[in-house]
Write a protein that holds these residues in place. Structure first.
Motif, PDB file in Angstrom:
ATOM      1  N   THR A 381       1.188  -1.143   0.006  1.00 35.85           N
ATOM      2  CA  THR A 381      -0.335  -0.229  -0.141  1.00 35.85           C
ATOM      3  C   THR A 381       0.937   1.027  -0.148  1.00 35.85           C
ATOM      4  O   THR A 381       0.535   2.318  -0.572  1.00 35.85           O
ATOM      5  N   ILE A 382       1.882   1.112   0.675  1.00 36.09           N
ATOM      6  CA  ILE A 382       2.612   2.519   1.064  1.00 36.09           C
ATOM      7  C   ILE A 382       2.603   2.997  -0.398  1.00 36.09           C
ATOM      8  O   ILE A 382       3.032   4.471  -0.620  1.00 36.09           O
ATOM      9  N   PRO A 383       3.898   2.220  -0.862  1.00 39.31           N
ATOM     10  CA  PRO A 383       4.653   2.670  -2.290  1.00 39.31           C
ATOM     11  C   PRO A 383       3.092   2.944  -3.362  1.00 39.31           C
ATOM     12  O   PRO A 383       3.704   3.397  -4.440  1.00 39.31           O
ATOM     13  N   CYS A 384       2.287   2.313  -3.038  1.00 41.21           N
ATOM     14  CA  CYS A 384       1.264   3.482  -4.218  1.00 41.21           C
ATOM     15  C   CYS A 384       0.842   4.145  -3.508  1.00 41.21           C
ATOM     16  O   CYS A 384       0.439   4.864  -4.799  1.00 41.21           O
ATOM     17  N   VAL A 385       0.923   5.088  -2.735  1.00 41.44           N
ATOM     18  CA  VAL A 385       0.241   6.094  -1.824  1.00 41.44           C
ATOM     19  C   VAL A 385       0.936   6.897  -1.864  1.00 41.44           C
ATOM     20  O   VAL A 385       0.799   8.039  -2.423  1.00 41.44           O
ATOM     21  N   LEU A 386       2.705   6.890  -2.442  1.00 45.00           N
ATOM     22  CA  LEU A 386       3.575   7.820  -2.197  1.00 45.00           C
ATOM     23  C   LEU A 386       4.317   8.251  -3.078  1.00 45.00           C
ATOM     24  O   LEU A 386       4.017   9.479  -3.132  1.00 45.00           O
ATOM     25  N   PRO A 387       2.951   7.742  -4.472  1.00 42.73           N
ATOM     26  CA  PRO A 387       3.156   8.847  -5.481  1.00 42.73           C
ATOM     27  C   PRO A 387       2.205   9.519  -5.829  1.00 42.73           C
ATOM     28  O   PRO A 387       2.698  10.766  -6.670  1.00 42.73           O
ATOM     29  N   VAL A 392       1.376  15.938  -5.969  1.00 45.63           N
ATOM     30  CA  VAL A 392       0.890  17.259  -5.573  1.00 45.63           C
ATOM     31  C   VAL A 392       1.265  18.262  -4.219  1.00 45.63           C
ATOM     32  O   VAL A 392       0.580  19.271  -3.834  1.00 45.63           O
ATOM     33  N   ALA A 393       2.697  17.514  -4.091  1.00 50.55           N
ATOM     34  CA  ALA A 393       3.506  18.182  -2.946  1.00 50.55           C
ATOM     35  C   ALA A 393       2.971  17.655  -2.145  1.00 50.55           C
ATOM     36  O   ALA A 393       3.126  19.291  -0.852  1.00 50.55           O
ATOM     37  N   ALA A 394       2.520  17.253  -1.546  1.00 54.27           N
ATOM     38  CA  ALA A 394       1.505  16.940  -0.359  1.00 54.27           C
ATOM     39  C   ALA A 394       2.586  16.030   1.035  1.00 54.27           C
ATOM     40  O   ALA A 394       2.628  15.025   0.940  1.00 54.27           O
ATOM     41  N   LEU A 395       3.777  17.342   1.042  1.00 56.24           N
ATOM     42  CA  LEU A 395       4.792  16.768   2.262  1.00 56.24           C
ATOM     43  C   LEU A 395       4.182  16.192   3.451  1.00 56.24           C
ATOM     44  O   LEU A 395       4.596  15.107   3.669  1.00 56.24           O
ATOM     45  N   THR A 396       3.401  16.827   3.932  1.00 56.34           N
ATOM     46  CA  THR A 396       2.955  16.820   5.463  1.00 56.34           C
ATOM     47  C   THR A 396       2.705  15.027   5.457  1.00 56.34           C
ATOM     48  O   THR A 396       3.335  14.193   6.028  1.00 56.34           O
ATOM     49  N   HIS A 397       1.564  14.733   4.428  1.00 58.24           N
ATOM     50  CA  HIS A 397       1.293  13.876   3.912  1.00 58.24           C
ATOM     51  C   HIS A 397       1.626  12.638   3.934  1.00 58.24           C
ATOM     52  O   HIS A 397       1.925  10.998   4.755  1.00 58.24           O
ATOM     53  N   GLY A 398       2.977  13.042   2.860  1.00 59.83           N
ATOM     54  CA  GLY A 398       4.479  11.823   2.473  1.00 59.83           C
ATOM     55  C   GLY A 398       5.234  11.279   3.749  1.00 59.83           C
ATOM     56  O   GLY A 398       5.319  10.492   3.742  1.00 59.83           O
ATOM     57  N   LYS A 399       5.204  12.586   4.558  1.00 59.05           N
ATOM     58  CA  LYS A 399       5.993  12.087   6.167  1.00 59.05           C
ATOM     59  C   LYS A 399       5.447  11.264   6.890  1.00 59.05           C
ATOM     60  O   LYS A 399       5.832  10.486   8.050  1.00 59.05           O
ATOM     61  N   ILE A 421      12.313   7.645  -1.240  1.00 56.25           N
ATOM     62  CA  ILE A 421      13.229   8.368  -1.989  1.00 56.25           C
ATOM     63  C   ILE A 421      12.097   9.388  -3.139  1.00 56.25           C
ATOM     64  O   ILE A 421      12.675  10.571  -3.180  1.00 56.25           O
ATOM     65  N   ASP A 422      11.664   8.494  -3.795  1.00 49.90           N
ATOM     66  CA  ASP A 422      10.963   9.347  -5.172  1.00 49.90           C
ATOM     67  C   ASP A 422      10.272  10.468  -4.362  1.00 49.90           C
ATOM     68  O   ASP A 422       9.899  11.534  -4.962  1.00 49.90           O
ATOM     69  N   MET A 423       8.971  10.340  -3.306  1.00 51.13           N
ATOM     70  CA  MET A 423       8.466  11.323  -2.926  1.00 51.13           C
ATOM     71  C   MET A 423       8.748  12.192  -2.516  1.00 51.13           C
ATOM     72  O   MET A 423       8.291  13.484  -3.041  1.00 51.13           O
ATOM     73  N   TYR A 424      10.343  12.550  -1.797  1.00 50.02           N
ATOM     74  CA  TYR A 424      10.611  12.844  -1.094  1.00 50.02           C
ATOM     75  C   TYR A 424      11.273  14.229  -2.574  1.00 50.02           C
ATOM     76  O   TYR A 424      11.049  15.493  -2.052  1.00 50.02           O
ATOM     77  N   ALA A 425      11.606  13.775  -3.157  1.00 45.69           N
ATOM     78  CA  ALA A 425      12.151  14.200  -4.084  1.00 45.69           C
ATOM     79  C   ALA A 425      11.036  15.685  -4.623  1.00 45.69           C
ATOM     80  O   ALA A 425      11.589  16.198  -5.644  1.00 45.69           O
ATOM     81  N   ASN A 426      10.360  14.115  -5.205  1.00 45.96           N
ATOM     82  CA  ASN A 426       8.968  15.098  -5.893  1.00 45.96           C
ATOM     83  C   ASN A 426       9.096  16.403  -5.093  1.00 45.96           C
ATOM     84  O   ASN A 426       7.682  17.350  -5.479  1.00 45.96           O
ATOM     85  N   CYS A 427       8.978  16.428  -3.545  1.00 47.01           N
ATOM     86  CA  CYS A 427       7.946  17.199  -3.097  1.00 47.01           C
ATOM     87  C   CYS A 427       9.039  18.661  -2.534  1.00 47.01           C
ATOM     88  O   CYS A 427       9.489  18.816  -2.035  1.00 47.01           O
ATOM     89  N   GLY A 428      10.273  18.357  -3.544  1.00 48.62           N
ATOM     90  CA  GLY A 428      11.949  19.128  -3.182  1.00 48.62           C
ATOM     91  C   GLY A 428      12.022  19.182  -2.134  1.00 48.62           C
ATOM     92  O   GLY A 428      13.567  20.156  -1.651  1.00 48.62           O
ATOM     93  N   GLN A 429      12.444  18.066  -1.663  1.00 51.56           N
ATOM     94  CA  GLN A 429      13.410  17.321   0.060  1.00 51.56           C
ATOM     95  C   GLN A 429      14.270  16.211  -0.902  1.00 51.56           C
ATOM     96  O   GLN A 429      14.393  15.285  -0.131  1.00 51.56           O
ATOM     97  N   ILE A 430      15.202  16.625  -1.686  1.00 48.55           N
ATOM     98  CA  ILE A 430      16.500  15.780  -2.494  1.00 48.55           C
ATOM     99  C   ILE A 430      17.681  15.237  -1.427  1.00 48.55           C
ATOM    100  O   ILE A 430      18.182  14.098  -0.770  1.00 48.55           O
TER     101      ILE A 430
END
Length: 791
Positions: A381-387, A392-399, A421-430
């Protein structure tokens, strides 16, 4: 010593080990201790068996440890029970304790121990047990030999399994079937068929287990043609298929996308009356979905007599695979309305469906609803929801998802880590993305590609190249995606020579033939550098027909460098490949407008109108206070619009005082300069940034996602705002991340000359106002403090 009458009754209960309750066992145990007859072996062994049958293993072990001298039969009873209930670690531990007590196993114990080794896939321990059996002569027992064959097959040691089979005193059909199926699962078609045919010569007549093992094995190993041929051979031999064989062959047919054979098997299912088999119905839905037959997917489901959860999950997955997301969502809601007990597979399939088809907010809402419904997400489930969080740069939700995976110990899963890794990169947190990468205990090619792709998105070409070399030093071979990320990184940073060198080395040094995506990258790389003729030359030399991505890269570069002749060539090809894609018409009209050819621009616009083409308005997303806000062109009723425009006007005045003038060249319309300035104010990324300033604490960073390319004027304005407001502002457009800080951008202004969609922006965002759509999902504000993550 006389036995009291009550104790005699309890001893009578012990003889009924399959029917006595656990409380009766405890009573009998207590009376045995009280009367002092607990040392009688036959009583204690029966009690031991009773505890084991109730899976009360702690009491069983305590009882065994209380024996002054437990015999082989007591150990055998408990070892057999442990194996029966798949308590394999307990089995091996007890087996070791038996040796410590000076007892040696017999032919009754050894098969259970070998089964435990098989269940745990502990090859070395299994070989030690095999060696012990050879030394003691126990391997001559047929049950021990059969167990060893199953063990070696399970551990994928088929050579050893074959040796055991060849040395068997009495070869049996079960061992033969297991060996043949093992070769089939490994994908060794020649050996599998050889063993299968040799078995017939030994007098074995294949049964349902034999045939099904071969069909299922070939399907699992990806030998789909051989699976279908084995199914066909089974019928030619006069053996009727059952539910297992049909359920095994249908996935192979689906992967082959052979609809003709699929329909034949479906007809056979109806003829044999297997339409009520839930597994077969699910397999049929899956087969039709792989063959892209959406109507048949629904028809098979609707013809079910009794709705089954597995079929429901197959239906959702099938509709998703065929892009019917809205229909899948409606059916999912119907299932919820019918109070069907949807499981983690159901929820995960629906989340993946939304996440993969651009319904990111819906995916996040489903993830929250899933937890409210009491269904716990798993490592899939987690790898499905993280993209969706990244899109949409929902960083709080990704965290929050990150914290959840840490609490449930999912983070060590390589696919969860890669998605993180992909989620944080997409949210600007490289930097956090790199932190996650460095902490991964195991990495695969997906992990390396995710990190490389993240650096490419942020324009960090040197870091991407460094990761590429580290990847090779670690022993991991790069694949097609690796080179796509590497070439993209070079393209983003204008590293023309390096990019061209890597492109040439793909086939020369790595044996990877360039695909269309690699050609698109190299064309973009050369085109951005102004080498348009060289880019066009590469396209003409391609060994296969270039697609819309390649021609689109050339057309975009022609727009940057105002090359009308090549632009028209690329546009003509794109109109043939994508006649209903409005973006191509807009790009060509931009080129005409930049040359002042307003009549030609109007002709292109008229062609668009004639085809009924209209691009969706541009929009931007920004996360503020645990909510994702989407600013969409088209509505004048936004409550905060007056405040946003006032603030934007204030900033505009400050910019002009500082010597900034609006880049009206990015408005490709034949209107007055004042009107052009007004048009530029309507671009959604500016509105999103100002909305963030109004609704967040001073100095806090802002993260904006744009569904189109950022234009040069917006780029310049946001650079000024970052300095004036003392903020870090991250803007991700369709191509890359722009990190604005202290009046500078991470892209080095390399991309500001490409107003690829500025005409569209001008015609839609500026003349229409903006609608603010607020979505609150995943984390209720009062619970947000529970999901904080410190990295």
């Amino acid at each position: 010593m006389p036995v009291p009458r009550q104790a005699e009754k309890l001893l009578h209960i012990l003889n009924k080990t399959t029917t006595a309750s656990l409380s009766q066992a405890h009573q009998a145990h207590a009376h045995l201790l009280k009367t002092g007859i607990s040392s009688v072996p036959r009583h204690t062994t029966k009690l031991l068996s009773l505890y084991a049958n109730h899976q009360c293993f702690s009491d069983a072990e305590s009882l065994l440890n209380s024996f002054s001298g437990p015999d082989l039969f007591a150990f055998s009873t408990l070892i057999y029970a442990y194996t029966k209930f798949n308590e394999f670690k307990r089995t091996l531990k007890l087996f070791s304790e038996m040796f410590c007590d000076g007892l040696f196993p017999d032919a009754h114990i050894l098969p259970s121990v070998i089964k435990a080794c098989s269940g745990l896939s502990v090859l070395e321990i299994g070989k030690q047990v095999h060696g012990f059996g050879l030394t003691c002569g126990l391997t001559l027992d047929s049950f021990v030999e059969s167990s060893l064959i199953h063990f070696y097959v399970k551990c994928n040691e088929l050579v050893d399994a074959h040796k055991v089979f060849d040395n068997m005193v009495e070869r049996d059909m079960v061992s033969w079937s297991a060996l043949a199926a093992g070769y089939a699962r490994k994908g060794d078609v020649v050996s599998a068929k050889k063993v299968f045919e040799e078995g017939k010569k030994l007098g074995f007549e294949p049964n349902s287990v034999s045939w099904n093992g071969m069909i299922a094995g070939f399907n699992q190993s990806g030998c789909f043609v051989d699976a279908v041929l084995m199914f066909h051979e089974m019928h030619l031999c006069g053996f009727k298929s059952d539910g297992t064989s049909i359920s095994s062959v249908l996935p192979a047919i689906g992967d082959l996308r052979d609809l003709y054979i699929g329909i034949q098997v479906h007809g056979h299912v109806i003829k044999m009356g297997f339409g009520v088999d839930k597994c077969i119905v699910s397999a049929l839905i899956d087969m039709y979905s792989k063959c892209e037959c959406a109507p048949e997917i629904s028809q098979v489901f609707e013809e079910m007599d009794l709705v089954d959860l597995g079929a429901c999950n197959a239906l959702i997955s099938g509709l998703s695979r065929n892009g019917l997301v809205d229909k899948a969502l409606n059916i999912f809601k119907e299932f919820q309305g019918q109070r069907m007990e949807l499981n983690v597979v159901s929820w995960t399939s629906m989340i993946a469906c939304c996440s993969q088809h651009g319904k990111d907010i819906e995916a996040l809402e489903l993830f929250r609803s899933m937890q409210v419904a009491g269904v716990k997400p798993n490592s899939v489930t987690i790898p499905c929801v993280l993209p969706a969080c990244g899109n949409v740069a929902a960083l709080t939700h990704g965290k929050a998802a990150h914290c959840f995976s840490l609490r449930r110990e999912f983070f060590d899963d390589v696919y969860v880590g890669s998605a993180m890794i992909d989620m944080y990169a997409n949210c600007g947190q490289i930097q956090i993305a790199r932190c996650c990468f460095d902490r991964m205990p195991v990495r695969n090619v997906v992990s390396w590609n995710a990190m490389m792709g993240g650096y490419a998105m942020h324009g960090m070409a040197k870091e991407a190249i460094q990761i590429f070399h580290q990847m090779q030093q670690s022993g991991q071979k790069p694949d097609i995606v690796s080179f796509t990320s590497l070439l993209s990184a070079c393209s983003q940073s204008g590293l023309t020579d390096e990019g061209h060198r890597y492109f040439e080395s793909m086939s020369r040094d790595y044996g990877i033939e360039a695909r269309v995506e690699h050609y698109a990258c190299i064309v973009s790389l050369l085109g951005r550098a102004g080498k348009l003729e060289e880019a066009y030359s590469i396209i003409r030399k391609m060994s296969f027909e270039p697609d819309a991505c390649v021609w689109g890269a050339l057309l975009s570069s022609c727009r940057v460098h105002h090359n009308l002749s090549l632009g028209e060539v690329a546009a003509k090809k794109l109109f043939e490949l994508e006649p209903h894609n409005p973006g191509n018409y807009i790009l060509l009209s931009n080129i005409y407008a930049s040359k002042g050819k307003w009549n030609e621009m109007d002709k292109v616009r008229n062609i668009m109108r004639g085809k009924g083409l209209r691009k969706n308005p541009g929009c931007s997303w920004i996360e503020v206070k645990y909510k994702v806000h989407m600013l969409l062109a088209g509505d004048k009723s936004l409550p905060q619009m007056a405040q946003i425009m006032n603030k934007l006007n204030e900033l505009s005045m400050e910019m002009k005082k500082s010597g900034y003038l609006p880049h009206t060249g990015f408005v490709l319309q034949d209107v007055e300069e004042q009107e052009k300035e007004h048009i530029l104010c309507g671009h959604s990324e500016k509105l999103a940034v100002v909305f963030g300033i109004l609704n967040t604490n001073a100095g806090s960073p802002l993260r904006v996602i744009k569904n189109l390319r950022i234009c040069g004027d917006c780029h310049a304005v946001i650079k000024f705002i970052a300095t004036f407001e003392k903020r870090e502002i991250y803007v991700r457009d369709t191509n890359r991340f722009h990190h604005f800080k202290d009046g500078e951008c991470s892209c080095g202004d390399y991309w500001t000359s490409d107003p690829r969609t500025s005409l569209f922006e001008s015609l839609n965002e500026s003349t229409l106002s903006v609608e603010l759509v607020t979505k609150d999902f995943l984390i209720p504000e009062h619970l947000a403090s529970n999901y904080q993550l410190i990295c």
